[in-house]
Scaffold this motif. Structure first.
Motif, short mmCIF file in Angstrom:
data_model
loop_
_atom_site.label_atom_id
_atom_site.label_comp_id
_atom_site.label_asym_id
_atom_site.label_seq_id
_atom_site.Cartn_x
_atom_site.Cartn_y
_atom_site.Cartn_z
N VAL A 182 11.74 6.59 -15.05
CA VAL A 182 12.21 7.79 -14.38
C VAL A 182 11.01 8.32 -13.58
O VAL A 182 10.03 8.76 -14.15
CB VAL A 182 12.70 8.85 -15.37
N ILE A 183 11.09 8.23 -12.26
CA ILE A 183 9.95 8.55 -11.42
C ILE A 183 9.82 10.06 -11.25
O ILE A 183 10.80 10.76 -10.98
CB ILE A 183 10.08 7.86 -10.05
N THR A 184 8.60 10.55 -11.42
CA THR A 184 8.35 11.98 -11.30
C THR A 184 7.39 12.33 -10.17
O THR A 184 7.42 13.44 -9.65
CB THR A 184 7.78 12.54 -12.61
N GLU A 185 6.51 11.38 -9.79
CA GLU A 185 5.49 11.69 -8.78
C GLU A 185 5.11 10.46 -7.98
O GLU A 185 5.19 9.33 -8.47
CB GLU A 185 4.22 12.23 -9.46
N PHE A 186 4.67 10.71 -6.76
CA PHE A 186 4.06 9.69 -5.91
C PHE A 186 2.68 10.18 -5.50
O PHE A 186 2.47 11.39 -5.32
CB PHE A 186 4.90 9.45 -4.65
N THR A 187 1.75 9.26 -5.35
CA THR A 187 0.40 9.62 -4.93
C THR A 187 -0.02 8.71 -3.78
O THR A 187 0.18 7.50 -3.83
CB THR A 187 -0.60 9.49 -6.09
N ILE A 188 -0.59 9.33 -2.75
CA ILE A 188 -1.11 8.60 -1.60
C ILE A 188 -2.62 8.80 -1.55
O ILE A 188 -3.10 9.93 -1.58
CB ILE A 188 -0.48 9.10 -0.28
N ASP A 189 -3.34 7.69 -1.49
CA ASP A 189 -4.79 7.72 -1.36
C ASP A 189 -5.19 7.29 0.04
O ASP A 189 -4.55 6.41 0.64
CB ASP A 189 -5.46 6.74 -2.34
N HIS A 190 -6.23 7.90 0.55
CA HIS A 190 -6.84 7.48 1.82
C HIS A 190 -8.34 7.63 1.68
O HIS A 190 -8.82 8.34 0.80
CB HIS A 190 -6.32 8.34 2.98
N ALA A 191 -9.09 6.95 2.51
CA ALA A 191 -10.53 7.13 2.50
C ALA A 191 -10.85 8.59 2.81
O ALA A 191 -10.21 9.22 3.65
CB ALA A 191 -11.19 6.22 3.52
N ALA A 192 -11.82 9.14 2.11
CA ALA A 192 -12.19 10.53 2.33
C ALA A 192 -12.62 10.75 3.77
O ALA A 192 -13.28 9.90 4.38
CB ALA A 192 -13.32 10.93 1.39
N LYS A 193 -12.24 11.89 4.34
CA LYS A 193 -12.52 12.15 5.75
C LYS A 193 -14.01 12.22 6.03
O LYS A 193 -14.45 11.99 7.17
CB LYS A 193 -11.84 13.44 6.20
N GLU A 194 -14.80 12.53 4.99
CA GLU A 194 -16.24 12.60 5.19
C GLU A 194 -16.87 11.23 5.46
O GLU A 194 -17.95 11.14 6.04
CB GLU A 194 -16.92 13.24 3.97
N VAL A 195 -16.20 10.16 5.00
CA VAL A 195 -16.76 8.82 5.16
C VAL A 195 -15.91 7.92 6.06
O VAL A 195 -16.38 6.87 6.50
CB VAL A 195 -16.96 8.14 3.79
N ALA A 196 -14.67 8.31 6.31
CA ALA A 196 -13.79 7.48 7.15
C ALA A 196 -14.26 7.49 8.60
O ALA A 196 -14.75 8.51 9.11
CB ALA A 196 -12.36 8.00 7.06
N PHE A 197 -14.13 6.35 9.27
CA PHE A 197 -14.52 6.27 10.68
C PHE A 197 -13.57 7.09 11.56
O PHE A 197 -13.98 7.74 12.51
CB PHE A 197 -14.52 4.81 11.14
N ASP A 198 -12.27 7.04 11.22
CA ASP A 198 -11.27 7.73 12.04
C ASP A 198 -10.04 7.97 11.17
O ASP A 198 -9.37 7.02 10.76
CB ASP A 198 -10.90 6.88 13.26
N VAL A 199 -9.74 9.24 10.87
CA VAL A 199 -8.61 9.55 9.98
C VAL A 199 -7.28 9.58 10.72
O VAL A 199 -6.24 9.80 10.09
CB VAL A 199 -8.83 10.89 9.26
#
Length: 336
Positions: A182-199
């Protein structure tokens, strides 16, 4: 942090604790790096405080006091209050949480837990045609560079560049979960904006669909859709009676999903690149959770990104929930 405590209102310790908790939340994103620096400093002080002939393998955090009044280090705020125990407790809690895979929730979409990608429900990986060195001399022409495979999006590594790219700003990822839940949550990860080349390549608007299987589950979902359709008709009727603009109908069933299958939309959400945390969790609506329908196959649909016209990069997609019969989760105590 300690300097700021001295300027707080001295009306009581409750305000100080709340303030420290708030500061802790802000600092959690970088707690791992801060811990390394702190441990080095404490280890140095601990080495100096060890008496000759005594055991030198003391843990760094043992210096925060043992309850017997013997402390190697005492931390005080600028107003003279001893906050050693409080700081030690808050840091320990932060470190413990950081060691629990950031969000401290089981991820049923993890490749290492048994989840797998469904190629038939997954968009193609973005490819770039790049001029090769030898192509400049007319020997081999152009070479095609392909991005990392879709399975990258269900791995925990989110270092810069370790993402699954899709062409343009729309695409989808089909996943067989480690088991039906029974699904309760989804999580999306991305590289942190402080280290990402282009968000700008980060996904923005998304939705998740789940495959409904089993006669009992199909009946629950059919009843759910009937209630929603009736509610929508009632809203349209009320809007017409009051002279208001009727509400917009829901988006149609996606053409990219099999027409003969029974999928239900589990959630719609937007990832915010300007938010404090680069790891963002989204709740499944309560009325869908209350259906008690266990889902084993999900499709994440990316509807837009943050402005990159050529591709969109998905770093990690997580799915959390519980078993239909609510077996004890790993963090719950099991009766003997």
């Amino acid at each position: 942090m300690i300097n700021q405590i001295g300027h707080m209102d001295q009306s009581g310790s409750v305000e100080k604790i709340l303030y420290l908790e708030k500061r802790l939340q802000v600092a959690e994103a970088g707690v791992k790096d801060a811990m390394e620096v702190s441990k080095q400093a404490l280890n140095t002080a601990n080495t100096k405080s060890v008496a000759p002939g005594s055991k030198g393998g003391n843990r760094a955090w043992s210096m925060f006091g043992t309850g017997d009044g013997k402390q190697a280090i005492t931390i005080r705020s600028t107003d003279g209050h001893d906050v050693t125990g409080l700081i030690g407790s808050l840091v320990s809690e932060a470190v413990l949480r950081a060691s629990k895979d950031d969000i401290a929730r089981p991820d049923y979409a993890s490749y290492f837990a048994g989840a797998r990608i469904i190629p038939q429900l997954t968009s193609q990986t973005f490819r770039i045609k790049a001029n090769s060195y030898w192509g400049v001399w007319g020997l081999f022409g152009q070479q095609t560079v392909e991005g990392r495979p879709p399975v990258t999006a269900i791995h925990p590594d989110i270092h810069v560049g370790n993402c699954w790219p899709i062409k343009g700003h729309e695409g989808q990822l089909g996943v067989v979960l480690a088991r039906s839940i029974v699904i309760t949550e989804f999580t999306i990860d991305h590289a942190a904006k402080e280290v990402a080349f282009d968000v700008r390549s980060a996904p923005k608007k998304m939705e998740v669909w789940g495959l409904v299987e089993g006669a009992e589950n199909l009946k629950k979902v059919a009843d759910y859709h009937r209630r929603r359709e009736q509610r929508y008709r009632d809203l349209v009727t009320a809007a017409g009676r009051e002279g208001r603009t009727p509400p917009s109908p829901e988006d149609p069933y996606p053409a990219s999903l099999p027409p003969d299958a029974n999928y239900i939309r589990l959630g719609q959400f937007s990832y915010d690149v300007n938010a404090h945390s680069h790891i963002q969790t989204f709740q499944v609506p309560q009325d869908i959770q209350e259906l008690g329908v266990d889902i084993g196959i999900v499709v994440l649909m990316i509807k837009s990104n943050w402005g990159e016209p050529n591709w969109t990069c998905l770093y990690r997609f997580r799915v959390s929930g519980h078993d239909l019969d609510r077996k004890p989760a790993p963090m719950e105590e099991i009766e003997e």
